[in-house]
Write a protein that holds these residues in place. Structure first.
Motif, PDB file in Angstrom:
ATOM      1  N   THR A   1       0.851  -1.185   0.000  1.00  0.00           N
ATOM      2  CA  THR A   1       0.000   0.000   0.000  1.00  0.00           C
ATOM      3  C   THR A   1       0.891   1.241   0.000  1.00  0.00           C
ATOM      4  OG1 THR A   1      -1.909   1.046   1.064  1.00  0.00           O
ATOM      5  CG2 THR A   1      -0.201   0.161   2.522  1.00  0.00           C
ATOM      6  N   ASN A   2       0.271   2.410   0.093  1.00  0.00           N
ATOM      7  CA  ASN A   2       1.049   3.662   0.167  1.00  0.00           C
ATOM      8  C   ASN A   2       0.135   4.792   0.614  1.00  0.00           C
ATOM      9  OD1 ASN A   2      -0.520   4.330  -2.073  1.00  0.00           O
ATOM     10  ND2 ASN A   2       1.183   5.066  -3.304  1.00  0.00           N
ATOM     11  N   ASP A   3       0.664   6.019   0.627  1.00  0.00           N
ATOM     12  CA  ASP A   3      -0.196   7.176   0.918  1.00  0.00           C
ATOM     13  C   ASP A   3      -0.181   8.194  -0.212  1.00  0.00           C
ATOM     14  OD1 ASP A   3       2.138   8.650   1.159  1.00  0.00           O
ATOM     15  OD2 ASP A   3       1.790   9.303   3.206  1.00  0.00           O
ATOM     16  N   ASP A   4       0.471   7.859  -1.328  1.00  0.00           N
ATOM     17  CA  ASP A   4       0.529   8.770  -2.477  1.00  0.00           C
ATOM     18  C   ASP A   4      -0.532   8.453  -3.527  1.00  0.00           C
ATOM     19  OD1 ASP A   4       2.653  10.375  -1.604  1.00  0.00           O
ATOM     20  OD2 ASP A   4       4.134   8.912  -2.277  1.00  0.00           O
TER      21      ASP A   4
ATOM     22  N   VAL B   1      -4.972  -1.323   4.886  1.00  0.00           N
ATOM     23  CA  VAL B   1      -4.429  -2.488   5.582  1.00  0.00           C
ATOM     24  C   VAL B   1      -5.511  -3.182   6.395  1.00  0.00           C
ATOM     25  CG1 VAL B   1      -2.753  -3.268   7.306  1.00  0.00           C
ATOM     26  CG2 VAL B   1      -2.107  -1.520   5.633  1.00  0.00           C
ATOM     27  N   TYR B   2      -6.275  -2.407   7.140  1.00  0.00           N
ATOM     28  CA  TYR B   2      -7.306  -2.963   8.017  1.00  0.00           C
ATOM     29  C   TYR B   2      -8.346  -3.749   7.220  1.00  0.00           C
ATOM     30  CZ  TYR B   2     -11.074  -3.068  11.486  1.00  0.00           C
ATOM     31  OH  TYR B   2     -12.066  -3.462  12.336  1.00  0.00           O
ATOM     32  N   LEU B   3      -8.877  -3.152   6.163  1.00  0.00           N
ATOM     33  CA  LEU B   3      -9.925  -3.820   5.391  1.00  0.00           C
ATOM     34  C   LEU B   3      -9.383  -4.986   4.577  1.00  0.00           C
ATOM     35  CD1 LEU B   3     -12.160  -0.866   4.142  1.00  0.00           C
ATOM     36  CD2 LEU B   3     -12.703  -2.599   5.844  1.00  0.00           C
TER      37      LEU B   3
ATOM     38  N   VAL C   1       4.087  -3.999   3.165  1.00  0.00           N
ATOM     39  CA  VAL C   1       5.105  -3.007   2.808  1.00  0.00           C
ATOM     40  C   VAL C   1       4.392  -1.764   2.298  1.00  0.00           C
ATOM     41  CG1 VAL C   1       7.248  -2.560   1.572  1.00  0.00           C
ATOM     42  CG2 VAL C   1       6.604  -4.921   2.123  1.00  0.00           C
ATOM     43  N   SER C   2       4.711  -0.621   2.873  1.00  0.00           N
ATOM     44  CA  SER C   2       4.072   0.641   2.526  1.00  0.00           C
ATOM     45  C   SER C   2       5.085   1.572   1.858  1.00  0.00           C
ATOM     46  CB  SER C   2       3.514   1.296   3.793  1.00  0.00           C
ATOM     47  OG  SER C   2       2.895   2.527   3.497  1.00  0.00           O
ATOM     48  N   GLY C   3       4.747   2.079   0.678  1.00  0.00           N
ATOM     49  CA  GLY C   3       5.650   2.978  -0.041  1.00  0.00           C
ATOM     50  C   GLY C   3       5.571   2.732  -1.547  1.00  0.00           C
ATOM     51  N   ILE C   4       6.596   3.057  -2.254  1.00  0.00           N
ATOM     52  CA  ILE C   4       7.743   3.873  -1.859  1.00  0.00           C
ATOM     53  C   ILE C   4       7.274   5.327  -1.825  1.00  0.00           C
ATOM     54  CG2 ILE C   4      10.056   4.642  -2.463  1.00  0.00           C
ATOM     55  CD1 ILE C   4      10.292   1.958  -4.067  1.00  0.00           C
TER      56      ILE C   4
ATOM     57  N   ALA D   1       0.474   2.960   7.735  1.00  0.00           N
ATOM     58  CA  ALA D   1       0.069   1.667   7.173  1.00  0.00           C
ATOM     59  C   ALA D   1       0.867   0.540   7.815  1.00  0.00           C
ATOM     60  CB  ALA D   1       0.263   1.675   5.659  1.00  0.00           C
ATOM     61  N   ALA D   2       2.170   0.776   8.037  1.00  0.00           N
ATOM     62  CA  ALA D   2       2.987  -0.225   8.724  1.00  0.00           C
ATOM     63  C   ALA D   2       2.565  -0.362  10.179  1.00  0.00           C
ATOM     64  CB  ALA D   2       4.467   0.157   8.623  1.00  0.00           C
TER      65      ALA D   2
END
Length: 259
Positions: free
Chosen positions: A7-10, A73-75, A91-94, A112-113
């Motif tokens: 996953t990521n946040d971007d 991540v949760y869902l 793994v969250s990123g890059i 996320a981590a």
């Protein structure tokens, strides 16, 4: 085959996300669940006031409309995996940009981590540091970050996660090419310095609004132990173990006496 949740946040279209998937595919089966929109600096937030749904973009590639990295991540744990076949690693990123020092508390990437380890799954956050806010990530690329992600994740999947419960690895990668990297350093989270970068503007109707900017990467050096900022300055990949227990243990007795 090992199962890896990415996953990521971007957002699901981020080049960093796709670079990470490319790096990790040789290690196992990769499932991607990422936010529809950029969620930078959203912290460890869950969406509780509206419904969420998975939108399939490709095989084992979903965007969560409109979720946070924590939601992803949760869902995913409960909707995409069953009890007997959970992810072996999240793994969250890059991430495009640093997540060092106290910025970890703001970071959607790190969050996320955090959620992964809360759910009993090993978690890693990985971020590509830029030299400045103007540095073109397309020119820098993600080659060193991909190499670091592959190396660290391979070791975890083969040898086990090196940390205890509710702890994750926060990885930051210097803005250099692989040939210039000076190695990997185990670091502590640095003491970040903050200022004010809230910029006042007016819209065409004359109404005021603020736009929050980015602070320069400044920190307080610590001669006792290498911090993440110092490792990046030395052209090393920084690996910081982070725990979710925020208790200030050294202050417990002082607080009891005060009370």
């Amino acid at each position: 085959m090992k199962r890896i949740l990415v996953t990521n946040d971007d957002g699901f279209e981020s080049p960093g996300l796709h670079a990470l998937v490319e790096a990790l595919r040789p290690l196992g089966h990769v499932t991607v669940v990422a936010p529809t929109l950029e969620k930078s600096a959203c912290g460890h937030s869950l969406t509780l006031t509206r419904p969420l749904r998975f939108i399939e973009i490709d095989d084992d590639f979903f965007k969560l409309d409109d979720g946070t990295p924590t939601d992803c991540v949760y869902l995913s744990k409960y909707a995409l995996f069953d009890e007997e076949r959970q992810p072996d690693l999240v793994v969250s990123g890059i991430n495009k940009g640093a997540n060092m020092g106290e910025d970890i508390t703001y970071s959607g990437t790190a969050s996320a981590a955090m959620e992964a380890v809360l759910q009993g799954i090993p978690g890693i956050a990985i971020s590509q540091v830029c030299r400045s806010r103007c540095q073109n990530i397309d020119e820098l690329g993600f080659e060193l970050a991909k190499e670091a992600a592959y190396t660290i994740c391979k070791k975890i999947l083969e040898e086990g996660f090196p940390l205890g419960e509710r702890r994750f690895l926060n990885v930051n990668v210097p803005p250099i090419q692989p040939k210039d990297c000076k190695g990997y350093k185990i670091t502590k989270a640095g003491y970040r310095l903050y200022g004010n970068d809230a910029q006042l503007h007016r819209n065409p109707r004359g109404e005021e609004y603020y736009w929050l900017g980015l602070h320069p990467l400044e920190w307080v050096p610590d001669e006792r132990e290498l911090c993440d900022f110092e490792a990046i300055k030395a052209d090393c990949v920084s690996i910081t173990p982070v725990q979710l227990d925020l208790t200030s243990y050294e202050d417990i007795d002082r607080l009891r006496a005060w009370l």
